[in-house]
Design a protein around this motif. Structure first.
Motif, PDB file in Angstrom:
ATOM      1  N   ASP A  53       0.824  -1.215   0.000  1.00 43.55           N
ATOM      2  CA  ASP A  53       0.000   0.000   0.000  1.00 43.55           C
ATOM      3  C   ASP A  53       0.856   1.262   0.000  1.00 43.55           C
ATOM      4  N   ALA A  54       1.986   1.224   0.710  1.00 45.41           N
ATOM      5  CA  ALA A  54       2.860   2.391   0.805  1.00 45.41           C
ATOM      6  C   ALA A  54       3.848   2.483  -0.352  1.00 45.41           C
ATOM      7  N   GLY A  55       3.880   1.443  -1.192  1.00 46.00           N
ATOM      8  CA  GLY A  55       4.805   1.444  -2.323  1.00 46.00           C
ATOM      9  C   GLY A  55       6.253   1.377  -1.895  1.00 46.00           C
ATOM     10  N   THR A  56       6.522   0.615  -0.848  1.00 42.34           N
ATOM     11  CA  THR A  56       7.892   0.498  -0.356  1.00 42.34           C
ATOM     12  C   THR A  56       8.205  -0.957  -0.054  1.00 42.34           C
ATOM     13  N   ALA A  57       9.479  -1.253   0.071  1.00 45.50           N
ATOM     14  CA  ALA A  57       9.908  -2.617   0.375  1.00 45.50           C
ATOM     15  C   ALA A  57      10.182  -2.742   1.868  1.00 45.50           C
ATOM     16  N   LEU A  58      10.022  -3.946   2.385  1.00 46.94           N
ATOM     17  CA  LEU A  58      10.261  -4.179   3.801  1.00 46.94           C
ATOM     18  C   LEU A  58      11.697  -3.844   4.181  1.00 46.94           C
ATOM     19  N   ARG A  59      12.629  -4.048   3.267  1.00 43.70           N
ATOM     20  CA  ARG A  59      14.037  -3.763   3.568  1.00 43.70           C
ATOM     21  C   ARG A  59      14.301  -2.266   3.759  1.00 43.70           C
ATOM     22  N   ASP A  60      13.337  -1.408   3.383  1.00 43.09           N
ATOM     23  CA  ASP A  60      13.523   0.031   3.546  1.00 43.09           C
ATOM     24  C   ASP A  60      13.116   0.522   4.937  1.00 43.09           C
ATOM     25  N   VAL A  61      12.603  -0.377   5.773  1.00 43.33           N
ATOM     26  CA  VAL A  61      12.192  -0.003   7.130  1.00 43.33           C
ATOM     27  C   VAL A  61      13.427   0.311   7.973  1.00 43.33           C
ATOM     28  N   ASP A  62      13.356   1.397   8.748  1.00 38.15           N
ATOM     29  CA  ASP A  62      14.489   1.825   9.583  1.00 38.15           C
ATOM     30  C   ASP A  62      14.389   1.332  11.023  1.00 38.15           C
ATOM     31  N   GLY A  87      13.372  -7.559  13.060  1.00 35.47           N
ATOM     32  CA  GLY A  87      14.472  -6.681  13.430  1.00 35.47           C
ATOM     33  C   GLY A  87      15.816  -7.335  13.195  1.00 35.47           C
ATOM     34  N   ASP A  88      15.912  -8.626  13.533  1.00 35.26           N
ATOM     35  CA  ASP A  88      17.168  -9.350  13.325  1.00 35.26           C
ATOM     36  C   ASP A  88      17.469  -9.513  11.842  1.00 35.26           C
ATOM     37  N   ALA A  89      16.452  -9.860  11.066  1.00 33.61           N
ATOM     38  CA  ALA A  89      16.658 -10.084   9.633  1.00 33.61           C
ATOM     39  C   ALA A  89      17.007  -8.794   8.890  1.00 33.61           C
ATOM     40  N   LEU A  90      16.388  -7.681   9.306  1.00 27.58           N
ATOM     41  CA  LEU A  90      16.603  -6.406   8.618  1.00 27.58           C
ATOM     42  C   LEU A  90      17.769  -5.613   9.204  1.00 27.58           C
ATOM     43  N   GLY A  91      18.234  -6.040  10.386  1.00 26.71           N
ATOM     44  CA  GLY A  91      19.308  -5.302  11.034  1.00 26.71           C
ATOM     45  C   GLY A  91      18.886  -3.943  11.537  1.00 26.71           C
ATOM     46  N   VAL A  92      17.654  -3.854  12.073  1.00 24.97           N
ATOM     47  CA  VAL A  92      17.139  -2.572  12.566  1.00 24.97           C
ATOM     48  C   VAL A  92      16.712  -2.727  14.027  1.00 24.97           C
ATOM     49  N   PRO A  93      16.668  -1.631  14.784  1.00 24.40           N
ATOM     50  CA  PRO A  93      16.262  -1.711  16.190  1.00 24.40           C
ATOM     51  C   PRO A  93      14.779  -2.024  16.337  1.00 24.40           C
ATOM     52  N   VAL A  94      14.435  -2.719  17.418  1.00 24.40           N
ATOM     53  CA  VAL A  94      13.045  -3.054  17.722  1.00 24.40           C
ATOM     54  C   VAL A  94      12.702  -2.448  19.082  1.00 24.40           C
ATOM     55  N   HIS A  95      11.747  -1.528  19.089  1.00 22.99           N
ATOM     56  CA  HIS A  95      11.326  -0.855  20.310  1.00 22.99           C
ATOM     57  C   HIS A  95       9.997  -1.433  20.788  1.00 22.99           C
TER      58      HIS A  95
END
Length: 226
Positions: A53-62, A87-95
């Motif tokens: 819907d947002a026209g973005t890829a999951l890998r673009d999540v910060d 978070g582990d797969a994408l290498g991003v923080p999880v709050h």
């Protein structure tokens, strides 16, 4: 900053993409489906749908923000395990944020607020809030809870605290219901917005079960005489 927000602490399965700017939290896409028995089946399809819907890829999540409850064990752990894995797969923080705080963040009106959600077993989860001035503006501040309690006992306590309005499943304690009734993606991210903007390292993900587990370690084996 693009943030994936998910929550499975209530019967609602929530997923959304939220953009965090220097002074705003902007919803890009959201999917909310209500089925207390299909959190595992519905969550990842919802995540993929909001990305489409947002026209973005999951890998673009910060970053990822996840509701940590309180909530029933089975449903709650679906969202938290999924968030940790992403978070582990994408290498991003999880709050992790309290799911009741996310409801309070978007509740309508001013003054004291009681957020109530269904805990099943003839009980409810609840937390009380007032308003406070913060660096980001006026916000809800939790002043009590979260707790799990019988609705009748909570109704008496709400009268003592002078709480005249409530959100979520407040009807179970005889109080008027304000939307939202479940955490929204924007509400979840709003709770974590200060930490996200500051680039603060998230703490450990700790689920708010508020109940002892039903399962128990087996006792010593009974001695069998011959």
């Amino acid at each position: 900053m693009l943030v994936l927000a998910i929550d499975t602490a209530t019967p609602a399965v929530t997923a959304g993409l939220v953009e965090v700017t220097g002074d705003a939290v902007l919803l890009r896409a959201a999917r909310v489906e209500h089925d207390a028995r299909k959190h595992a089946e519905l969550l990842m399809p919802a995540v993929r749908a909001v990305c489409a819907d947002a026209g973005t890829a999951l890998r673009d999540v910060d970053a990822v923000v996840v509701g940590t409850g309180p909530g029933p064990f089975t449903g709650l752990r679906v969202g938290m395990v999924t968030a940790a894995a992403l978070g582990d797969a994408l290498g991003v923080p999880v709050h992790g944020v309290c799911s009741l705080d996310a409801i309070a963040a978007e509740a309508e009106g001013d003054g004291p607020l009681l957020v109530v959600t269904d805990a099943r077993r003839r009980e409810v989860y609840w937390a009380a809030y007032d308003t406070a001035d913060t660096a980001d503006g006026t916000a809800r501040r939790r002043v009590d809870g979260p707790h799990v309690q019988a609705p009748a006992d909570l109704a008496a306590r709400a009268a003592e605290l002078g709480l005249s309005a409530a959100a979520g499943s407040a009807g179970l304690v005889g109080l008027p219901v304000r939307p939202p009734e479940s955490p929204s993606p924007a509400g979840l991210v709003a709770v974590a917005a200060s930490a996200l903007r500051a680039g603060a390292a998230p703490g450990p993900l700790e689920p708010l079960y508020l109940r002892r587990p039903d399962a128990a370690e087996p006792g010593a084996r009974k001695r069998v005489s011959t």
